[in-house]
Design a protein around this motif. Structure first.
Motif, PDB file in Angstrom:
ATOM      1  N   UNK A 437     -70.178  13.860 -47.434  1.00  0.00           N
ATOM      2  CA  UNK A 437     -68.964  13.964 -46.636  1.00  0.00           C
ATOM      3  C   UNK A 437     -68.151  15.204 -46.985  1.00  0.00           C
ATOM      4  N   UNK A 438     -67.402  15.670 -45.996  1.00  0.00           N
ATOM      5  CA  UNK A 438     -66.465  16.771 -46.229  1.00  0.00           C
ATOM      6  C   UNK A 438     -65.369  16.358 -47.204  1.00  0.00           C
ATOM      7  N   UNK A 439     -65.184  15.054 -47.384  1.00  0.00           N
ATOM      8  CA  UNK A 439     -64.164  14.556 -48.302  1.00  0.00           C
ATOM      9  C   UNK A 439     -64.734  14.234 -49.691  1.00  0.00           C
ATOM     10  N   UNK A 440     -66.024  14.481 -49.895  1.00  0.00           N
ATOM     11  CA  UNK A 440     -66.594  14.267 -51.230  1.00  0.00           C
ATOM     12  C   UNK A 440     -66.184  15.402 -52.158  1.00  0.00           C
ATOM     13  N   UNK A 441     -65.803  15.041 -53.363  1.00  0.00           N
ATOM     14  CA  UNK A 441     -65.452  16.026 -54.387  1.00  0.00           C
ATOM     15  C   UNK A 441     -66.395  15.814 -55.567  1.00  0.00           C
ATOM     16  N   UNK A 442     -67.185  16.827 -55.943  1.00  0.00           N
ATOM     17  CA  UNK A 442     -68.113  16.660 -57.075  1.00  0.00           C
ATOM     18  C   UNK A 442     -67.372  16.294 -58.355  1.00  0.00           C
ATOM     19  N   UNK A 443     -67.971  15.405 -59.126  1.00  0.00           N
ATOM     20  CA  UNK A 443     -67.360  14.934 -60.370  1.00  0.00           C
ATOM     21  C   UNK A 443     -68.339  15.127 -61.512  1.00  0.00           C
ATOM     22  N   UNK A 444     -67.861  15.766 -62.573  1.00  0.00           N
ATOM     23  CA  UNK A 444     -68.709  16.015 -63.734  1.00  0.00           C
ATOM     24  C   UNK A 444     -67.872  15.773 -64.985  1.00  0.00           C
ATOM     25  N   UNK A 445     -68.145  14.662 -65.656  1.00  0.00           N
ATOM     26  CA  UNK A 445     -67.337  14.264 -66.801  1.00  0.00           C
ATOM     27  C   UNK A 445     -68.165  14.310 -68.078  1.00  0.00           C
ATOM     28  N   UNK A 446     -67.531  14.629 -69.199  1.00  0.00           N
ATOM     29  CA  UNK A 446     -68.275  14.749 -70.461  1.00  0.00           C
ATOM     30  C   UNK A 446     -68.806  13.400 -70.929  1.00  0.00           C
ATOM     31  N   UNK A 447     -70.016  13.417 -71.443  1.00  0.00           N
ATOM     32  CA  UNK A 447     -70.580  12.235 -72.077  1.00  0.00           C
ATOM     33  C   UNK A 447     -71.252  11.244 -71.150  1.00  0.00           C
ATOM     34  N   UNK A 448     -71.159  11.441 -69.836  1.00  0.00           N
ATOM     35  CA  UNK A 448     -71.724  10.461 -68.903  1.00  0.00           C
ATOM     36  C   UNK A 448     -73.240  10.352 -69.073  1.00  0.00           C
ATOM     37  N   UNK A 449     -73.903  11.487 -69.297  1.00  0.00           N
ATOM     38  CA  UNK A 449     -75.365  11.476 -69.422  1.00  0.00           C
ATOM     39  C   UNK A 449     -75.827  10.692 -70.650  1.00  0.00           C
TER      40      UNK A 449
END
Length: 723
Positions: A437-449
């Motif tokens: 979606x045009x309203x999606x914002x990528x999210x990348x947070x530390x430690x998730x992996x």
């Protein structure tokens, strides 16, 4: 006495804080004895229920001040707030409640440096955005929190009703804005819970249901309420009552039932529904033309005995989510003009999957099903009579929302999980295509992996297998040394489906194990699971929670010295009874805006509305059930209770502040463990708040207190100062 109490706290804590300047306020006992069907119950702190009494107000103020001084000294608390802020900044922008009207897209947008969201509009989904409204622009006191509880654009997109709140109160003031000029019309309608409305098809006005008072502590505020019609340009005081106990004396409407009115997606029908905590709907249907008549010709849609949970109209058919004779749910189809659940056709039979939601766009029906934890969505086309799966491959909690279900089939779809913040997709059910979606914002947070998820089932007190979700970092040593925060709710049929939380991540990245319990009272395993933790069966809820804690200790994920229990709102029954039944199991407990005195809940403003869920003192069997689930009345003097932080909001319309307040007072007077019992009083918060600054502080206080008492090294003082 006061000095020695804090001295015991210092000795017992994993690491002691310096003594605070203010002492823990004394709470005198003033016994009141009630007799419930032959059972005598002594209430030593009834006097705290009079929140208009200056003495009571002073008690809460003193408790709150003492708690704030204590919490301010906990090492790691401010670093936790900073972590919340840092993680929040990693999401460049947050969009919410995206609504399309014609070519206009309205939405809430929040930037990392903003406390609350603002209202924006775009011409076209990817058009240039224009700011419409900033709630803080109305603030006369910049220290106070102002926010939008809701916004509803008119069908033609030229007007928008905005619900405005102050100080976290959920009772909103409705204002109507002209989009082209950004100017508010003169009308102002106070005391509307949540700020929700539904516009007339011709844009001339809207349906709404106000409370009787702007005071969230008014005991008559939400009794005998009335669904009204406001026409633009007319004084709100003259708004006619269309649906209420007074208007419809033949409908058997109870004072505690909340009459709501809304249109079908296609605007060809109007529904009148009696909202309550009973999930089974009690609803009628009429035509829009009837709204202007002196007497509305309502037709019955469904009674509680039909066990219908929700409904959606497409064309001439009405689709029903029913659990009657089918605890996991099934979908029925009936004539929308003359609905009859008893003779409806079974469209989707009951299966091993639990139906959790039913919704519709202009031409498609959507059904969400769950295996108890993970969900998937199916769609149905009445035109082709074909079922199909929405092609989502990631496991977790699914969501489907609609830009404008009255005129469009396009949907917003997402999946999130414990260790995945997810992706927002635009979905076309005709082609079954998903597009970011045009309203999606990528999210990348530390430690998730590095997060590990375990989905388990553990035996409860009666042998029932209870789901338990564990999230922790790789490399966990199962030697009992890890701090574990175990959360639970188990009420109203609400399931603890997987969700991604930046607040949780801040703890996970410090080595905390997060345990999400799925006790009876939710709907993880269907309607039977819900009814097995409801009214007189409520003990299963906290016993399931205790069983999960015992499992974590037995299998060395944690130990009683490091286990934290948490319950919020109706989850206050769960955490309150867990620590009063098994105080030895927990190092600390968080009792957040908690229903802690169930026997007296009907004496609070929101109590009568909740009697269908918990029971009533007017019934001998249900009354004894309320006593059993009442944590306050199960506090026993001379018991070594864990450290407890009770939290209450002065603007809370759902759980009045004296509920957690009385529990704190009872624990303070009874516990011999030497561990602290604190009462956090929020004056800028209700049941919750959108204001990020307030929310970050509130949760950091709760977590820091519990982590301090559970021995987490990042929350221990550098030196011990025993007084």
């Amino acid at each position: 006495m006061k000095k020695s109490l804090f001295g015991l706290v210092a000795l017992a804590a994993a690491g002691a804080l310096p003594a605070v300047a203010q002492s823990l306020p004394a709470t005198p006992k003033r016994p009141v004895t009630d007799t419930y069907f032959g059972k005598k119950v002594v209430d030593n702190y009834r006097w705290l229920e009079d929140t208009n009494n200056p003495e009571v107000q002073a008690w809460f103020k003193a408790q709150g001040d003492y708690t704030n001084q204590t919490l301010d000294q906990i090492p790691g608390r401010d670093r936790l707030i900073k972590t919340f802020e840092d993680y929040d900044k990693l999401l460049a922008v947050r969009y919410g409640e995206i609504k399309q009207r014609g070519n206009r897209y309205f939405y809430r947008k929040t930037l990392p440096n903003e406390k609350v969201g603002k209202l924006y509009v775009r011409e076209g989904k990817t058009g240039a955005e224009k700011p419409l409204f900033d709630p803080m622009s109305l603030a006369t006191d910049k220290q106070k929190s102002y926010a939008m509880t809701a916004f509803t654009p008119s069908p033609n997109g030229q007007l928008v009703v905005i619900g405005l709140q102050e100080g976290g109160a959920e009772l909103s003031t409705l204002r109507t804005m002209t989009v082209a000029t950004k100017a508010f019309r003169p009308e102002s309608i106070p005391a509307v819970f949540g700020g929700t409305v539904d516009w007339l098809p011709d844009n001339s006005g809207f349906l709404y249901t106000p409370n009787n008072s702007t005071d969230p502590k008014d005991p008559k505020g939400n009794l005998n309420t009335k669904a009204r019609l406001h026409r633009l340009g007319t004084p709100p005081k003259a708004d006619p009552d269309l649906f209420s106990r007074a208007k419809n004396p033949d409908m058997g409407i109870r004072p505690d039932q909340y009459p709501l009115m809304a249109f079908s997606n296609d605007r060809t029908q109007v529904y009148g529904e009696l909202s309550s905590v009973d999930r089974r709907i009690n609803a009628w249907v009429t035509t829009p033309a009837d709204l202007s008549k002196p007497k509305i010709a309502w037709k019955k849609l469904a009674a509680p005995t039909d066990s219908v949970y929700s409904y959606s109209k497409i064309g001439s058919k009405l689709f029903l989510h029913s659990v009657k004779g089918a605890p996991n749910g099934r979908i029925l189809m009936t004539d929308a003009a003359a609905p009859s659940p008893a003779t409806a056709t079974v469209l989707l039979p009951e299966s091993t999957q639990n139906i959790t939601r039913l919704s519709a766009t202009k031409d498609y029906l959507f059904v969400t099903l769950s295996d108890g934890i993970n969900e998937h969505i199916r769609q149905y086309s009445p035109a082709t009579k074909q079922w199909a799966d929405v092609p989502l491959t990631t496991k977790g909690t699914t969501g489907i929302e609609f830009y404008d279900p009255s005129s469009s089939n396009e949907a917003l779809v997402y999946v999130m999980s414990w260790n995945d913040p997810g992706t927002l997709y635009d979905y076309n059910p005709a082609t079954q295509k998903l597009v970011t979606s045009a309203f999606h914002v990528p999210m990348n947070y530390p430690g998730v992996a590095d997060l590990v998820v375990e989905e388990l089932e553990v035996p409860s007190h009666d042998g029932t297998m209870v789901p338990l979700s564990l999230i922790y970092r790789k490399g966990l040593k199962k030697d009992g040394s890890a701090v574990c925060l175990m959360d639970g709710y188990g009420a109203y049929g609400n399931s603890a489906t997987p969700y991604f939380s930046r607040r949780n991540l801040a703890l996970l990245n410090q080595g905390v194990v997060w345990a999400e319990t799925h006790p009876r009272g939710g709907s993880e395993k269907g309607d039977k699971w819900y009814r097995a933790g409801y009214q007189t069966t409520k003990p299963n809820t906290w016993k399931d929670f205790i069983a999960c804690g015992d499992y974590l200790v037995k299998n060395s994920y944690t130990s009683p010295q490091h286990l934290i229990g948490m319950g919020t709102s109706a989850g206050g029954v769960l955490i309150g009874r867990a620590i009063t039944e098994r105080p030895d199991l927990f190092a600390a407990a968080i009792s957040n805006v908690s229903c802690s005195n169930a026997l007296r809940f009907e004496n609070s403003p929101n109590g009568p509305v909740n009697a269908p869920e918990f029971g009533t003192v007017k019934d001998s069997v249900q009354c004894m059930g309320l006593y059993e689930m009442d944590a306050f009345n199960h506090v026993v003097p001379g018991t070594k209770y864990p450290a407890v932080l009770c939290v209450g909001g002065m603007n809370d319309p759902r759980v009045i502040v004296w509920q957690p307040g009385k529990f704190a007072a009872a624990l303070q007077g009874a516990s011999t463990s030497g561990k602290p019992v604190l009462m956090q009083v929020n004056y800028d918060n209700g049941h919750f708040t959108e204001d990020k600054k307030v929310a970050f502080r509130n949760f950091a206080n709760m977590y820091a207190f519990a982590l301090w008492q559970a021995g987490h090294p990042a929350f221990q003082p550098a030196t011990t100062a025993v007084k």
